[in-house]
Design an enzyme around this catalytic site. Structure first.
Site, PDB file in Angstrom:
ATOM      1  N   TYR A  53       1.373  17.096 -12.534  1.00 19.78           N
ATOM      2  CA  TYR A  53       1.546  15.557 -11.974  1.00 19.78           C
ATOM      3  C   TYR A  53       1.521  14.777 -13.172  1.00 19.78           C
ATOM      4  O   TYR A  53       2.430  13.539 -13.174  1.00 19.78           O
ATOM      5  CB  TYR A  53       0.364  15.195 -11.003  1.00 19.78           C
ATOM      6  CG  TYR A  53       0.770  15.515  -9.846  1.00 19.78           C
ATOM      7  CD1 TYR A  53       0.830  16.949  -9.218  1.00 19.78           C
ATOM      8  CD2 TYR A  53       1.100  14.428  -8.700  1.00 19.78           C
ATOM      9  CE1 TYR A  53       1.082  17.139  -8.026  1.00 19.78           C
ATOM     10  CE2 TYR A  53       1.221  14.876  -7.515  1.00 19.78           C
ATOM     11  CZ  TYR A  53       1.302  16.036  -7.063  1.00 19.78           C
ATOM     12  OH  TYR A  53       1.614  16.425  -5.710  1.00 19.78           O
ATOM     13  N   LYS A  71      -3.423  30.473 -10.693  1.00 20.26           N
ATOM     14  CA  LYS A  71      -2.442  31.586 -11.012  1.00 20.26           C
ATOM     15  C   LYS A  71      -2.767  32.312 -12.518  1.00 20.26           C
ATOM     16  O   LYS A  71      -1.964  31.964 -13.304  1.00 20.26           O
ATOM     17  CB  LYS A  71      -0.958  31.178 -10.805  1.00 20.26           C
ATOM     18  CG  LYS A  71      -0.534  30.967  -9.385  1.00 20.26           C
ATOM     19  CD  LYS A  71      -0.138  32.358  -8.746  1.00 20.26           C
ATOM     20  CE  LYS A  71       1.060  32.767  -9.043  1.00 20.26           C
ATOM     21  NZ  LYS A  71       1.182  34.147  -8.356  1.00 20.26           N
ATOM     22  N   ASP A 117      -1.411  31.901  -4.393  1.00 19.90           N
ATOM     23  CA  ASP A 117      -0.421  32.497  -3.470  1.00 19.90           C
ATOM     24  C   ASP A 117      -1.326  33.396  -2.476  1.00 19.90           C
ATOM     25  O   ASP A 117      -0.924  33.192  -1.195  1.00 19.90           O
ATOM     26  CB  ASP A 117       0.613  33.336  -3.857  1.00 19.90           C
ATOM     27  CG  ASP A 117       0.307  34.475  -4.986  1.00 19.90           C
ATOM     28  OD1 ASP A 117      -0.952  34.412  -5.413  1.00 19.90           O
ATOM     29  OD2 ASP A 117       0.971  35.300  -5.245  1.00 19.90           O
ATOM     30  N   ASP A 144      -2.117  19.998  -3.599  1.00 18.49           N
ATOM     31  CA  ASP A 144      -1.227  19.464  -2.893  1.00 18.49           C
ATOM     32  C   ASP A 144      -0.792  20.184  -1.829  1.00 18.49           C
ATOM     33  O   ASP A 144      -0.777  20.021  -0.401  1.00 18.49           O
ATOM     34  CB  ASP A 144      -0.293  18.901  -3.826  1.00 18.49           C
ATOM     35  CG  ASP A 144       0.885  17.908  -3.049  1.00 18.49           C
ATOM     36  OD1 ASP A 144       0.625  17.279  -2.319  1.00 18.49           O
ATOM     37  OD2 ASP A 144       2.305  18.105  -3.157  1.00 18.49           O
ATOM     38  N   ASP A 159      -2.073  20.857   2.611  1.00 16.50           N
ATOM     39  CA  ASP A 159      -0.908  20.414   3.493  1.00 16.50           C
ATOM     40  C   ASP A 159      -1.206  21.476   4.551  1.00 16.50           C
ATOM     41  O   ASP A 159      -0.938  21.318   5.923  1.00 16.50           O
ATOM     42  CB  ASP A 159       0.460  20.458   3.162  1.00 16.50           C
ATOM     43  CG  ASP A 159       0.729  18.652   2.825  1.00 16.50           C
ATOM     44  OD1 ASP A 159      -0.152  17.853   2.956  1.00 16.50           O
ATOM     45  OD2 ASP A 159       1.881  18.471   3.037  1.00 16.50           O
TER      46      ASP A 159
HETATM   47  C1  IPM Z   1      -0.503  13.451  -1.261  1.00 18.12           C
HETATM   48  C2  IPM Z   1       0.995  13.299  -1.483  1.00 18.12           C
HETATM   49  C3  IPM Z   1       0.988  12.886  -2.672  1.00 18.12           C
HETATM   50  C4  IPM Z   1       1.104  13.941  -3.801  1.00 18.12           C
HETATM   51  C5  IPM Z   1       2.476  12.056  -3.126  1.00 18.12           C
HETATM   52  C6  IPM Z   1       2.699  10.758  -1.901  1.00 18.12           C
HETATM   53  C7  IPM Z   1       2.947  11.467  -4.153  1.00 18.12           C
HETATM   54  O1  IPM Z   1       1.672  14.490  -1.277  1.00 18.12           O
HETATM   55  O2  IPM Z   1      -1.504  12.865  -1.466  1.00 18.12           O
HETATM   56  O3  IPM Z   1      -0.562  14.680  -1.151  1.00 18.12           O
HETATM   57  O4  IPM Z   1       1.965  14.493  -4.071  1.00 18.12           O
HETATM   58  O5  IPM Z   1       0.089  13.920  -4.439  1.00 18.12           O
HETATM   59 MG    MG Z   2       0.752  16.239  -0.464  1.00 16.76          MG
END
Ligand code: IPM
Ligand code: MG
Length: 367
Positions: free
Chosen positions: A142, A192, A225, A249, A253
């Protein structure tokens, strides 16, 4: 002693709608638990861009550095898609994370009993699930340099850099081990190391910190993975997962969806202790700004409310009040109160954002 201070940044999309419900919860604690916060509010993301031409004004950044905790709603929206990269709403959030040095991002994925049927996985795979992803938040790909898009011959090349120092890995590893000690005492580290040098270093440093400082915690390592696969195969094998910024990230999710609704999950981003002993901290729901339902009163305020519960726990040492708030949310869900995102195949009438707030306040009153 002065009241603890909170900076609220509702942001874009459904951010202001869900944050309005959090304000009611904050007021409830002031009125009923003698827990009064000095609350100020400011702009972030597209809302800040509209007013100031930047997704985070310097004054707002300075305020965020001064308060005891920041509570953020969501940033972004289609209106801002064509903006220059440097002023995109997301840059406001990334600047807060970076300048406050919030290196440890806690993303719990907890499956509420009342919602086990909502997961896309079978109920017995997710019922009772309670895992915590600790994502490194201020380094890695990032922020790594060099980065950019340049020309080589007659084609463009995009470059990002995955970069981690030992100390960056060590501090987030410590934060994961500390958490594990207060939970199931297990950490799984994901990288990884089979293809990335930064992954080899990650694995080494996590192991070294473990051996030197936390030998009593059970530690395992997994390729990221495989980790993604295991998360959907048998998520209950995990307690705390520690991983880098980009894997975190993606994996968070994935873990979030196990629980049935992204609208339920809070997060905490923590940095080093400040002068008063409290960590630098920002709390935000994992969900985004949800432009498709903005302004319709449909948004689920629970993730944002639970983010405030995390603030009570991690910034203000108010574990009992955090339990109380989390209990109220559980009660409301058990009673079948549902926003639109939580409607199952059996149907029913969803409540609005404000009605969900009403129900949670009523459950707090009754607790
Ligand atoms: C998260 C989001 C952020 C990230 C974006 C909005 C920059 O996806 O907080 O997970 O990628 O960190
Ligand atoms: Mg995210």
């Amino acid at each position: 002693m002065a009241n603890p201070s909170l900076l609220i940044l509702p942001g874009d999309g459904i951010g202001p709608e869900v944050m309005a419900q959090v304000r009611r919860v904050i007021d409830w604690f002031g009125a009923n638990k003698d827990l009064v916060f000095d609350v100020s509010e400011d702009l972030v993301g597209g809302a800040a861009y509209d007013k100031h031409g930047t997704p985070l004004h310097d004054d707002t950044m300075a305020k965020a550095q001064e308060v005891d905790a920041v509570l953020l709603g969501a940033v972004g929206g289609p209106k801002y898609d064509d903006l220059d990269f440097a002023v995109k709403p997301e840059r406001g959030l990334l600047r807060l994370r970076k300048e406050m040095d919030l290196f440890s991002n806690l993303r719990p994925a907890q499956c509420f009993d009342a919602l086990a049927d909502f997961s896309s996985l079978k109920k017995d795979v997710v019922a009772g699930l309670d895992i915590m992803i600790v994502r490194e938040l201020t380094s890695g790909v990032y922020f790594g340099e060099p980065r950019g898009i340049h020309k080589e011959g007659n084609e463009r090349v995009g470059v990002n850099t995955q970069r981690y120092t030992e100390s960056e890995i060590a501090r987030v590893a410590r934060s994961a081990f500390e958490l594990a000690k207060r939970r199931g005492n297990k950490v799984c580290s994901m990288e990884k190391a089979n293809v990335m040098e930064s992954g080899i270093l990650w694995r080494d440093v996590v192991q070294e910190i473990h051996d030197a400082e936390y030998p009593e915690v059970e530690l395992s390592h997994m390729y990221a993975d495989n980790g993604a696969m295991q998360l959907v195969r048998a998520p209950k094998q995990f307690d705390v997962i520690v991983t880098d910024n980009l894997f975190g990230d993606v994996l968070s999710d994935c873990a979030a969806m196990l629980t049935g609704s992204l609208g339920m999950l809070p997060s905490a981003s923590l940095g080093l202790p400040m002068g008063n002993g409290r960590p630098k901290a920002l709390y935000e729901p994992v969900h985004g700004s949800a432009p498709d339902i903005t302004g319709q009163g449909k948004a689920n305020p629970i993730a944002c409310i639970l983010s405030f519960a995390m603030a009570l726990r991690y910034s203000f040492d108010e574990g009992a009040n955090a339990d109380l708030l989390e209990g109220a949310v559980q009660k409301v869900l058990a009673d079948g109160v549902r926003t639109a995102d939580l409607m199952g195949p059996e149907g029913g009438t969803p409540v609005s954002t404000g009605e969900m707030g009403d129900a949670i306040l009523a459950a707090l009153d009754a607790a």
